[in-house]
Design a protein around this motif. Structure first.
Motif: not given
Length: 209
Positions: A80, A83, A93, A118
């Motif tokens: 990502c 986050v 995110p 996640l």
């Protein structure tokens, strides 16, 4: 790619590539082809300050950069851009994109895939995220709803099927091709014309049934 490799994790970026254009996905992830254009260079510039792993805190929010994520359930792996871990437990995110603020399904699918990773990693729900559009300097919030979650699952399966097949899909030859960095490699107009000529040839010489 043989059948023994079907369980290898799929890059999160492959979902974005596939949902934009299956042929683009195959060129990058099967043929290992990639090229630069003004759009990819702008994208690289935008990502420079979020591509290095790092941690910062702002007003109680822990902000992780270039965070590795994965999902064993969906067979996905990637990272990502940003986050945010909020004091109230929210995990948020943020995917960075160049260009102006506008909705793009392929970007939303990539963000939602990050959210699902996640969730699996943390055991906590991820209900929202955002696309940060660099040219507009604005965020576009995305709700990680059931429809988007299903699109992630279907796209992941489609990518896996494509990678196993090792086949190059036909070109789309539409408006998307104008912004694609692989346009010169793909040659969408020439390939589309070739496919049309082959079909005409078959129809011309195929005996009536």
């Amino acid at each position: 790619m043989n059948t023994e490799e079907t369980d290898e994790p799929i890059m999160l970026s492959a979902l974005q590539h596939y949902s934009y254009c299956p042929r683009q996905c195959a060129l990058i992830h099967i043929e290992q082809m990639f090229d630069e254009n003004v759009h990819t260079m702008r994208g690289n510039a935008v990502h420079q300050h979020v591509d290095e792993p790092g941690l910062e805190t702002f007003e109680g929010v822990r902000i992780e950069h270039a965070l590795p994520v994965w999902s064993e359930q969906l067979g996905l792996i990637g990272k990502c851009d940003v986050v945010e871990f909020h004091p109230d437990g929210r995990i948020y995110p943020v995917e960075y994109k160049h260009g102006k603020k506008r909705a793009k399904t392929h970007d939303d699918i990539q963000l939602a895939a990050q959210a699902l990773c996640l969730e699996e990693m943390t055991g906590k729900p991820v209900t929202h995220g955002a696309i940060y559009h660099h040219s507009s300097r604005r965020r576009r919030e995305v709700t990680i709803n059931d429809v988007l979650r299903q699109q992630v699952k279907e796209t992941a399966q489609a990518v896996r099927t494509l990678l196993v097949s090792e086949k190059l899909p036909a070109p789309l030859n539409d408006e998307r091709c104008k912004e694609c960095s692989l346009k010169e490699i793909c040659q969408p107009r020439i390939m589309a014309d070739k496919d049309s000529q082959q079909k005409l040839h078959i129809n011309l010489f195929e005996p009536d049934q």
